[in-house]
Design a protein around this motif. Structure first.
Motif, PDB file in Angstrom:
ATOM      1  N   LEU A   1       0.838  -1.203   0.000  1.00 40.32           N
ATOM      2  CA  LEU A   1       0.000   0.000   0.000  1.00 40.32           C
ATOM      3  C   LEU A   1       0.872   1.251   0.000  1.00 40.32           C
ATOM      4  O   LEU A   1       0.706   2.157  -0.820  1.00 40.32           O
ATOM      5  CB  LEU A   1      -0.915  -0.012   1.238  1.00 40.32           C
TER       6      LEU A   1
ATOM      7  N   ALA B   1      -7.546   1.871   3.487  1.00 41.28           N
ATOM      8  CA  ALA B   1      -6.717   2.369   2.389  1.00 41.28           C
ATOM      9  C   ALA B   1      -6.780   3.892   2.306  1.00 41.28           C
ATOM     10  O   ALA B   1      -5.753   4.562   2.183  1.00 41.28           O
ATOM     11  CB  ALA B   1      -7.167   1.746   1.074  1.00 41.28           C
TER      12      ALA B   1
ATOM     13  N   VAL C   1      -4.236  -3.527  -4.289  1.00 42.02           N
ATOM     14  CA  VAL C   1      -4.097  -3.282  -2.858  1.00 42.02           C
ATOM     15  C   VAL C   1      -5.463  -3.307  -2.172  1.00 42.02           C
ATOM     16  O   VAL C   1      -5.621  -3.869  -1.088  1.00 42.02           O
ATOM     17  CB  VAL C   1      -3.370  -1.917  -2.650  1.00 42.02           C
ATOM     18  N   LEU C   2      -6.461  -2.720  -2.837  1.00 46.37           N
ATOM     19  CA  LEU C   2      -7.808  -2.638  -2.254  1.00 46.37           C
ATOM     20  C   LEU C   2      -8.442  -4.013  -2.020  1.00 46.37           C
ATOM     21  O   LEU C   2      -9.342  -4.144  -1.204  1.00 46.37           O
ATOM     22  CB  LEU C   2      -8.733  -1.799  -3.145  1.00 46.37           C
TER      23      LEU C   2
ATOM     24  N   LYS D   1      -3.957   6.826   2.631  1.00 48.75           N
ATOM     25  CA  LYS D   1      -3.631   7.506   1.369  1.00 48.75           C
ATOM     26  C   LYS D   1      -3.088   8.932   1.511  1.00 48.75           C
ATOM     27  O   LYS D   1      -2.153   9.301   0.788  1.00 48.75           O
ATOM     28  CB  LYS D   1      -4.870   7.488   0.463  1.00 48.75           C
TER      29      LYS D   1
ATOM     30  N   TRP E   1      -3.316   0.214  -7.007  1.00 51.98           N
ATOM     31  CA  TRP E   1      -4.330   0.581  -5.998  1.00 51.98           C
ATOM     32  C   TRP E   1      -5.460  -0.440  -6.015  1.00 51.98           C
ATOM     33  O   TRP E   1      -5.961  -0.849  -4.974  1.00 51.98           O
ATOM     34  CB  TRP E   1      -4.825   1.989  -6.325  1.00 51.98           C
TER      35      TRP E   1
END
Lengths: 115, 140
Positions: free
Chosen positions: B21, B78, B69-70, B82, B66
Protein backbone atom coordinates in the motif's frame (compact mmCIF):
# COMPACT_ATOMS: atom_id res chain seq x y z
CA UNK A 1 -4.88 39.72 -6.41
CA UNK A 2 -3.60 36.62 -8.18
CA UNK A 3 -0.32 38.16 -9.22
CA UNK A 4 2.98 36.38 -9.50
CA UNK A 5 3.11 33.11 -7.59
CA UNK A 6 -0.51 33.55 -6.44
CA UNK A 7 -1.67 33.27 -10.03
CA UNK A 8 0.02 29.91 -10.47
CA UNK A 9 -1.29 28.67 -7.13
CA UNK A 10 -4.77 29.68 -8.36
CA UNK A 11 -4.23 27.61 -11.54
CA UNK A 12 -3.32 24.60 -9.38
CA UNK A 13 -6.43 25.08 -7.22
CA UNK A 14 -8.58 25.31 -10.39
CA UNK A 15 -6.95 22.05 -11.52
CA UNK A 16 -7.88 20.33 -8.24
CA UNK A 17 -11.38 21.85 -8.41
CA UNK A 18 -12.18 20.65 -11.93
CA UNK A 19 -10.89 17.17 -11.17
CA UNK A 20 -13.14 17.17 -8.09
CA UNK A 21 -16.07 18.01 -10.38
CA UNK A 22 -14.97 15.12 -12.62
CA UNK A 23 -14.97 12.78 -9.61
CA UNK A 24 -18.56 13.73 -8.84
CA UNK A 25 -19.47 13.29 -12.54
CA UNK A 26 -18.11 9.73 -12.39
CA UNK A 27 -20.13 9.13 -9.26
CA UNK A 28 -23.30 10.52 -10.87
CA UNK A 29 -22.88 8.17 -13.80
CA UNK A 30 -22.06 5.23 -11.49
CA UNK A 31 -25.43 5.77 -9.80
CA UNK A 32 -27.23 5.17 -13.11
CA UNK A 33 -28.19 1.89 -14.72
CA UNK A 34 -26.49 1.08 -18.02
CA UNK A 35 -27.56 -1.19 -20.83
CA UNK A 36 -24.10 -2.70 -21.23
CA UNK A 37 -20.65 -2.73 -19.64
CA UNK A 38 -19.36 -0.70 -22.59
CA UNK A 39 -21.93 2.04 -22.01
CA UNK A 40 -20.78 2.34 -18.41
CA UNK A 41 -17.54 3.77 -19.77
CA UNK A 42 -18.46 5.09 -23.19
CA UNK A 43 -20.99 7.73 -22.34
CA UNK A 44 -20.68 11.54 -22.51
CA UNK A 45 -20.45 12.00 -18.74
CA UNK A 46 -17.61 9.50 -18.15
CA UNK A 47 -15.69 10.52 -21.28
CA UNK A 48 -15.97 14.21 -20.26
CA UNK A 49 -14.80 13.37 -16.74
CA UNK A 50 -11.68 11.63 -18.07
CA UNK A 51 -11.07 14.53 -20.43
CA UNK A 52 -11.20 16.86 -17.41
CA UNK A 53 -8.65 14.66 -15.56
CA UNK A 54 -6.40 14.86 -18.61
CA UNK A 55 -6.82 18.65 -18.79
CA UNK A 56 -6.06 19.00 -15.09
CA UNK A 57 -2.69 17.24 -15.53
CA UNK A 58 -1.69 20.10 -17.86
CA UNK A 59 -2.97 22.78 -15.49
CA UNK A 60 -1.07 21.22 -12.56
CA UNK A 61 2.07 20.98 -14.66
CA UNK A 62 1.75 24.62 -15.74
CA UNK A 63 1.33 25.68 -12.10
CA UNK A 64 4.25 23.53 -10.90
CA UNK A 65 6.54 25.34 -13.29
CA UNK A 66 6.66 28.09 -10.66
CA UNK A 67 4.92 26.80 -7.53
CA UNK A 68 7.18 24.73 -5.24
CA UNK A 69 6.21 21.07 -4.92
CA UNK A 70 6.36 21.61 -1.15
CA UNK A 71 3.03 23.49 -1.54
CA UNK A 72 1.27 20.26 -2.53
CA UNK A 73 0.20 19.49 1.07
CA UNK A 74 -2.12 22.51 1.01
CA UNK A 75 -3.35 22.39 -2.59
CA UNK A 76 -3.91 18.69 -3.39
CA UNK A 77 -5.97 17.92 -0.25
CA UNK A 78 -8.48 20.59 -1.26
CA UNK A 79 -10.19 17.79 -3.16
CA UNK A 80 -11.20 16.44 0.27
CA UNK A 81 -13.17 19.67 0.72
CA UNK A 82 -14.35 20.19 -2.87
CA UNK A 83 -15.67 16.66 -3.51
CA UNK A 84 -18.02 16.47 -0.48
CA UNK A 85 -19.27 20.03 -1.06
CA UNK A 86 -19.96 19.38 -4.76
CA UNK A 87 -21.56 16.06 -3.72
CA UNK A 88 -23.92 17.94 -1.43
CA UNK A 89 -24.80 20.47 -4.13
CA UNK A 90 -25.26 18.08 -7.05
CA UNK A 91 -26.07 14.71 -5.52
CA UNK A 92 -27.78 15.90 -2.34
CA UNK A 93 -25.32 13.76 -0.37
CA UNK A 94 -24.89 14.44 3.32
CA UNK A 95 -21.63 15.37 5.02
CA UNK A 96 -21.10 13.48 8.26
CA UNK A 97 -20.23 15.37 11.43
CA UNK A 98 -16.91 13.57 11.60
CA UNK A 99 -16.07 14.71 8.10
CA UNK A 100 -16.97 18.32 8.94
CA UNK A 101 -14.61 18.14 11.93
CA UNK A 102 -11.91 16.73 9.63
CA UNK A 103 -12.46 19.60 7.18
CA UNK A 104 -12.15 22.11 10.03
CA UNK A 105 -8.83 20.57 11.11
CA UNK A 106 -7.63 20.65 7.48
CA UNK A 107 -8.48 24.34 7.13
CA UNK A 108 -6.59 25.03 10.38
CA UNK A 109 -3.62 23.15 8.89
CA UNK A 110 -3.80 25.23 5.69
CA UNK A 111 -3.76 28.41 7.81
CA UNK A 112 -0.73 27.22 9.84
CA UNK A 113 1.08 26.22 6.64
CA UNK A 114 0.44 29.62 5.06
CA UNK A 115 1.44 31.73 8.07
CA UNK B 1 1.18 -3.97 15.56
CA UNK B 2 0.44 -7.51 16.66
CA UNK B 3 1.70 -10.91 15.70
CA UNK B 4 -0.52 -13.87 15.09
CA UNK B 5 -0.46 -17.12 13.16
CA UNK B 6 -0.64 -15.42 9.77
CA UNK B 7 2.38 -13.20 10.47
CA UNK B 8 2.79 -9.57 11.40
CA UNK B 9 -0.33 -7.48 10.94
CA UNK B 10 -0.89 -3.77 11.03
CA UNK B 11 -4.48 -3.13 11.94
CA UNK B 12 -6.50 -5.24 9.56
CA UNK B 13 -3.78 -5.91 6.97
CA UNK B 14 -0.74 -8.13 6.74
CA UNK B 15 2.65 -6.43 6.81
CA UNK B 16 3.19 -7.44 3.18
CA UNK B 17 0.09 -5.59 1.95
CA UNK B 18 0.72 -2.68 4.25
CA UNK B 19 4.12 -2.24 2.62
CA UNK B 20 2.54 -2.70 -0.83
CA UNK B 21 0.00 0.00 0.00
CA UNK B 22 2.69 2.45 1.03
CA UNK B 23 4.98 1.62 -1.89
CA UNK B 24 2.10 2.34 -4.26
CA UNK B 25 1.49 5.66 -2.49
CA UNK B 26 5.18 6.58 -2.84
CA UNK B 27 4.99 5.76 -6.55
CA UNK B 28 1.87 7.94 -6.81
CA UNK B 29 3.63 10.84 -5.12
CA UNK B 30 6.36 10.67 -7.79
CA UNK B 31 3.78 11.85 -10.34
CA UNK B 32 4.16 15.29 -8.74
CA UNK B 33 7.93 15.13 -9.24
CA UNK B 34 7.54 14.16 -12.91
CA UNK B 35 4.88 16.84 -13.34
CA UNK B 36 7.16 19.54 -11.99
CA UNK B 37 10.04 18.32 -14.16
CA UNK B 38 7.74 18.44 -17.20
CA UNK B 39 6.58 21.95 -16.28
CA UNK B 40 10.18 23.15 -16.41
CA UNK B 41 10.72 21.89 -19.97
CA UNK B 42 9.82 23.61 -23.22
CA UNK B 43 6.28 22.58 -24.13
CA UNK B 44 6.24 19.54 -26.45
CA UNK B 45 10.04 19.26 -26.48
CA UNK B 46 11.56 15.77 -26.26
CA UNK B 47 12.32 16.15 -22.55
CA UNK B 48 8.82 17.48 -21.95
CA UNK B 49 7.28 14.43 -23.62
CA UNK B 50 9.45 12.07 -21.53
CA UNK B 51 8.51 13.82 -18.26
CA UNK B 52 4.84 14.17 -19.09
CA UNK B 53 4.80 10.56 -20.29
CA UNK B 54 6.14 9.62 -16.86
CA UNK B 55 3.23 11.46 -15.23
CA UNK B 56 0.77 9.37 -17.26
CA UNK B 57 2.64 6.09 -16.73
CA UNK B 58 2.91 6.67 -12.96
CA UNK B 59 -0.77 7.61 -12.69
CA UNK B 60 -1.80 4.52 -14.64
CA UNK B 61 0.56 2.22 -12.71
CA UNK B 62 -0.80 3.58 -9.46
CA UNK B 63 -4.39 2.99 -10.56
CA UNK B 64 -3.55 -0.68 -11.29
CA UNK B 65 -1.61 -1.15 -8.03
CA UNK B 66 -4.33 0.58 -6.00
CA UNK B 67 -6.93 -1.81 -7.38
CA UNK B 68 -4.81 -4.80 -6.25
CA UNK B 69 -4.10 -3.28 -2.86
CA UNK B 70 -7.81 -2.64 -2.25
CA UNK B 71 -8.48 -6.36 -2.57
CA UNK B 72 -6.57 -6.91 0.67
CA UNK B 73 -8.03 -4.21 2.90
CA UNK B 74 -11.11 -2.12 3.44
CA UNK B 75 -11.62 1.14 1.57
CA UNK B 76 -11.57 2.97 4.87
CA UNK B 77 -8.16 1.57 5.82
CA UNK B 78 -6.72 2.37 2.39
CA UNK B 79 -8.13 5.89 2.28
CA UNK B 80 -7.01 6.64 5.82
CA UNK B 81 -3.44 5.81 4.77
CA UNK B 82 -3.63 7.51 1.37
CA UNK B 83 -3.15 11.14 2.48
CA UNK B 84 0.42 10.32 3.56
CA UNK B 85 1.15 11.18 -0.09
CA UNK B 86 1.10 14.88 0.83
CA UNK B 87 4.08 14.35 3.13
CA UNK B 88 5.96 12.71 0.27
CA UNK B 89 5.24 15.84 -1.81
CA UNK B 90 6.98 17.84 0.90
CA UNK B 91 9.93 15.43 1.02
CA UNK B 92 10.43 15.29 -2.78
CA UNK B 93 10.20 19.09 -2.95
CA UNK B 94 13.14 19.37 -0.55
CA UNK B 95 15.20 16.39 -1.76
CA UNK B 96 14.73 16.66 -5.52
CA UNK B 97 14.13 20.37 -6.10
CA UNK B 98 15.97 21.76 -3.05
CA UNK B 99 12.94 23.81 -2.07
CA UNK B 100 12.77 25.75 1.14
CA UNK B 101 10.61 24.33 3.90
CA UNK B 102 9.73 25.93 7.24
CA UNK B 103 8.56 24.43 10.52
CA UNK B 104 5.15 26.02 9.95
CA UNK B 105 4.86 24.17 6.65
CA UNK B 106 5.75 20.87 8.31
CA UNK B 107 3.36 21.47 11.22
CA UNK B 108 0.59 22.66 8.86
CA UNK B 109 1.04 19.54 6.69
CA UNK B 110 0.84 17.30 9.76
CA UNK B 111 -2.39 19.04 10.85
CA UNK B 112 -3.86 18.70 7.33
CA UNK B 113 -2.91 15.01 7.32
CA UNK B 114 -4.65 14.57 10.66
CA UNK B 115 -7.74 16.41 9.35
CA UNK B 116 -8.01 14.14 6.31
CA UNK B 117 -7.51 11.02 8.41
CA UNK B 118 -10.18 12.10 10.90
CA UNK B 119 -12.63 12.87 8.09
CA UNK B 120 -12.03 9.67 6.16
CA UNK B 121 -11.68 7.19 9.00
CA UNK B 122 -15.26 7.77 10.11
CA UNK B 123 -16.73 6.39 6.89
CA UNK B 124 -18.14 2.94 7.00
CA UNK B 125 -16.78 2.26 3.53
CA UNK B 126 -19.81 0.16 2.70
CA UNK B 127 -20.11 1.56 -0.80
CA UNK B 128 -17.36 4.14 -0.71
CA UNK B 129 -19.86 6.81 -1.72
CA UNK B 130 -18.63 9.37 0.72
CA UNK B 131 -14.99 8.47 0.37
CA UNK B 132 -12.62 10.83 -1.38
CA UNK B 133 -11.59 10.54 -5.01
CA UNK B 134 -9.87 7.42 -6.19
CA UNK B 135 -7.48 6.77 -9.04
CA UNK B 136 -7.52 9.46 -11.68
CA UNK B 137 -5.31 12.40 -11.00
CA UNK B 138 -5.27 15.41 -8.80
CA UNK B 139 -6.12 13.53 -5.68
CA UNK B 140 -3.90 12.46 -2.91
Amino acid sequence: MFEGLGRYIAVWIVSVFISSIAQVMLKMEANREHASKLKEYMNPMVVSAYFIFFLSTFLTMYALKYVPLTYSPIIEPMSYIFVPVIGVLLLKEKISRRRLIGMGIMIAGIVIFSM
Amino acid sequence: MKKNHSGVRIGEVTLKWFIALHLSLIVNSLAGVASKMAGKQKFLSFRFCICYGMVLVITFAFALAWQQVLKHMSLTFAFTNKPITIIWGLIWGVLVFHEHVTWKMILGSAVILLGIMVGVSGDSGSDGSSLPPEGGKGDV
